[in-house]
Scaffold this active site. Structure first.
Site, PDB file in Angstrom:
ATOM      1  N   GLY A 122      45.894  33.581  37.146  1.00 44.96           N
ATOM      2  CA  GLY A 122      45.340  34.164  38.367  1.00 44.96           C
ATOM      3  C   GLY A 122      44.086  34.957  38.066  1.00 44.96           C
ATOM      4  O   GLY A 122      43.960  35.545  36.990  1.00 44.96           O
ATOM      5  N   GLY A 192      51.283  53.186  13.154  1.00 48.52           N
ATOM      6  CA  GLY A 192      51.663  53.516  14.531  1.00 48.52           C
ATOM      7  C   GLY A 192      53.052  52.961  14.794  1.00 48.52           C
ATOM      8  O   GLY A 192      53.815  52.666  13.864  1.00 48.52           O
ATOM      9  N   ILE A 194      54.154  50.081  16.076  1.00 51.68           N
ATOM     10  CA  ILE A 194      54.436  48.707  15.642  1.00 51.68           C
ATOM     11  C   ILE A 194      54.509  48.639  14.111  1.00 51.68           C
ATOM     12  O   ILE A 194      55.426  48.025  13.551  1.00 51.68           O
ATOM     13  CB  ILE A 194      53.374  47.726  16.189  1.00 51.68           C
ATOM     14  N   VAL A 279      46.974  47.837  14.761  1.00 46.11           N
ATOM     15  CA  VAL A 279      46.039  48.956  14.967  1.00 46.11           C
ATOM     16  C   VAL A 279      45.832  49.271  16.453  1.00 46.11           C
ATOM     17  O   VAL A 279      44.838  49.856  16.841  1.00 46.11           O
ATOM     18  CB  VAL A 279      44.676  48.659  14.300  1.00 46.11           C
ATOM     19  N   ARG A 281      46.645  48.194  20.877  1.00 46.61           N
ATOM     20  CA  ARG A 281      46.538  47.094  21.844  1.00 46.61           C
ATOM     21  C   ARG A 281      45.491  47.465  22.881  1.00 46.61           C
ATOM     22  O   ARG A 281      45.195  48.634  23.093  1.00 46.61           O
ATOM     23  CB  ARG A 281      47.904  46.850  22.520  1.00 46.61           C
ATOM     24  N   ASP A 321      50.363  48.151  31.175  1.00 42.45           N
ATOM     25  CA  ASP A 321      49.426  48.328  30.056  1.00 42.45           C
ATOM     26  C   ASP A 321      47.961  48.202  30.487  1.00 42.45           C
ATOM     27  O   ASP A 321      47.066  48.557  29.716  1.00 42.45           O
ATOM     28  CB  ASP A 321      49.696  47.283  28.958  1.00 42.45           C
ATOM     29  N   ALA A 329      57.066  49.615  28.238  1.00 40.57           N
ATOM     30  CA  ALA A 329      57.659  48.746  29.241  1.00 40.57           C
ATOM     31  C   ALA A 329      58.224  49.555  30.410  1.00 40.57           C
ATOM     32  O   ALA A 329      58.016  49.212  31.582  1.00 40.57           O
ATOM     33  CB  ALA A 329      58.767  47.915  28.599  1.00 40.57           C
ATOM     34  N   HIS A 453      83.310  66.361  22.637  1.00 39.48           N
ATOM     35  CA  HIS A 453      83.428  66.504  21.176  1.00 39.48           C
ATOM     36  C   HIS A 453      84.353  65.416  20.628  1.00 39.48           C
ATOM     37  O   HIS A 453      85.419  65.187  21.212  1.00 39.48           O
ATOM     38  CB  HIS A 453      84.005  67.871  20.836  1.00 39.48           C
TER      39      HIS A 453
END
Ligand code: FAD
Ligand code: NAD
Length: 484
Positions: A122, A192, A194, A279, A281, A321, A329, A453
């Site tokens: 799209g 990082g 990942i 490094v 995204r 993102d 997510a 407990h």
């Protein structure tokens, strides 16, 4: 003639599929355009998260941790195994089945909610029109009309010129989920999320892992007391994390890669069997927007949105993102739901202050809210409380005692500002603080609650108590008041 939709969603990852399902629940005629074709050659929903991100990486983290435990700690429980061997092909088969089950589940949810899945690409045109290019050869491109468009095209790994990808030798996170054997020496660029998660997977399976991180501080976004503890724990597990290491080049010869890097002590070289480049995204805006679509990007290349994910074009939203905020997510899902609710005129919000973050190493590292460093920098008075898992009966019983829980609390109001946990199931424990913070809890509210407990949650309770020197299972000494 093309159908006109109430909503077209571009992208079927967590942000997009959640938006599409919520739109359909609200009675909106919804289509979701998704172009992804999985490694079995089939179109698939679920985006990065389900196909090549959260889910396959967690499946491998679980498999590799079970292997590690079978080798290293089953004996402590009296479980004797003559040999423990790893079948990498079976590990991948299981991971792939988990992925297929979940991505197929999204397709079923689309069907039951009557979301139309348009398989292809799209592109947003002016006036809320969308150019749709079908995946199937021979099918013609269409221009679709919509009352509203939600952009949810996600992100892709950043490439660096000093370490171009090369076959299965220099790979990004997607390639690192598919190694067909355990690399003898594995290099990772980037300490990082990942780098640490996938570095842990292959380290547990037997790789000798070196992580090269450009920045001097380990996990600068994390409360530094926990970051330091995490660094120690990972070091003990065999991850050789080198900070302040700037990669200057790579050269691939056959099935080996040599990485050149420099740090404060000079220039170095290391040779590896495989190298993972992790490094960061970047938002996937390429070919998503026609030049005259009117949607603006911010200075970092993310789609510019307001607090409810409206872009600069009325009726066009962007989530996940593609937009500011952490690339997670669950953040994308809640933004997708929010955009759908805004379209339907519902009251809605995402509280960006209480989004939990988790690094699924072992023990897990999870946090929500402000770090001690952030609160200190604000100049406001604060107090902290720390409790280790070493004194937790449940953790001891499980032989899983590394780590601690820390609260950061506003001294004046007693409100919880942040919770940070390194420990078993920290990903679940952090949710207790998310709920507390959402309800505006004071730390006293947590202190006065009853925790079962023996549970790991008792360490959350102890850390809350520790903010006021009233932890029961810790020897705490209240600092003496200064004489005037
Ligand atoms: P995506 O999931 O990237 O989905 C976007 C979709 O849009 C893709 O399927 C793409 O094919 C499609 N698309 C793009 N452009 C077009 C177009 N023009 N037309 C049609 N379709 C298009 N996050 C967590 O919260 N927890 C974790 O444990 C976690 N682990 C991760 C592990 C790894 C290895 C990686 C790489 C990421 C991980 N993440 C994790 C991050 C998480 O995957 C992302 O934050 C999340 O997937 C973002 O969702 P999204 O819907 O915005 O985008
Ligand atoms: P990241 O931003 O977490 O880490 C990248 C690291 O690479 C940083 O520490 C950075 O300083 C370092 N770096 C950058 N360039 C370098 C260079 N040239 N040499 C050496 N080091 C360099 O990014 P990531 O680990 O690639 O993850 C991307 C995103 O995916 C994350 O922002 C995260 O939100 C998401 N993710 C989340 C999870 C989770 O929630 N558990 C898991 C995986 C990924």
């Amino acid at each position: 003639m093309s159908e006109k939709y109430d909503v077209i969603v571009i992208g079927g990852g967590p942000g997009g599929y959640a938006a599409a399902i919520r739109c359909a629940q609200l009675g909106l005629n919804t289509a979701c355009i998704e172009k992804y074709v999985n490694k079995q050659g089939k179109p698939a929903l679920g985006g990065t998260c389900l196909n090549v991100g959260c889910i396959p990486s967690k499946a491998l983290l679980d498999s590799s941790w079970k292997f590690h435990e079978a080798k290293e700690s089953f004996g402590d429980h009296g479980i004797k195994l003559d040999t423990v061997k790893m079948d990498i092909a079976q590990m991948h088969k299981r991971k792939d089945e988990v992925v297929q089950q979940l991505t197929g589940g999204i397709a079923s949810l689309f069907k039951s909610n009557k979301v139309t899945w348009l398989q292809g690409t799209g592109k947003l045109l002016p006036k809320k029109r969308v150019a749709f290019t079908p995946l199937k050869e021979g099918e013609e491109e269409q221009v679709l009309d919509a009352e509203n468009v939600i952009l949810a095209a996600g992100s892709e790994p950043v490439n660096i010129k000093d370490a171009p990808l090369k076959d299965d030798v220099v790979v990004n996170s997607t390639g690192a989920l598919e190694f067909d054997s355990v690399p003898g020496r594995l290099g990772v660029i980037g300490a990082g999320i990942i780098g640490l998660e996938l570095g842990s997977v292959w380290s547990r399976l037997g790789s000798d892992v070196v992580v090269l991180e450009a920045v001097d501080t380990f996990l600068p976004q994390v409360d530094q007391q926990l970051a330091k503890e995490t660094y120690k724990v990972l070091g003990k597990q065999g991850l050789d994390i080198r900070l302040g290491a700037r990669v200057t080049g790579t050269s691939v010869k056959g099935k080996k890669v040599t990485v050149s890097y420099s740090d404060s002590s000079g220039d170095h070289e290391e040779t590896f069997d495989r190298l993972i480049v992790a490094v960061g995204r970047r938002p996937m805006t390429d070919n998503l927007l026609a030049s005259d679509a009117g949607v603006e990007l911010d200075e970092r290349g993310f789609i510019h949105v307001d607090s409810q994910c409206r872009t600069d074009v009325p009726g066009v939203y962007a989530v996940g993102d593609l937009v500011r905020g952490p690339m997670l997510a669950h953040k994308g899902i809640e933004e997708g739901v929010m955009a759908a609710d805004v379209i339907a005129g519902e009251n809605t919000q995402v509280n960006y202050e209480t989004i939990p973050l988790v690094i699924y190493i072992h023990p897990e590292l999870a946090w929500v809210g402000k770090t001690e460093e952030e609160v200190k920098a604000s100049g406001e008075p604060y107090k902290t409380g720390v409790a280790p898992f070493a004194s937790n009966g449940r953790a001891l019983g499980a032989g899983d005692t590394a780590g601690l829980v820390k609260f950061v609390v506003d001294e004046k109001s007693d409100r919880v500002l942040g919770m940070h946990a390194l420990g078993p199931q920290a990903s679940e424990l952090v949710q207790e603080a998310v709920i507390a913070m959402e309800f505006g809890a004071s730390v006293e509210d947590l202190q006065l609650m009853v925790f079962g407990h023996p549970t790991l949650s008792e360490t959350v309770h102890e850390a809350a108590l520790a903010t006021d020197y009233r932890a029961i299972h810790l020897a705490q000494r209240r600092p003496k008041k200064k004489k005037k």
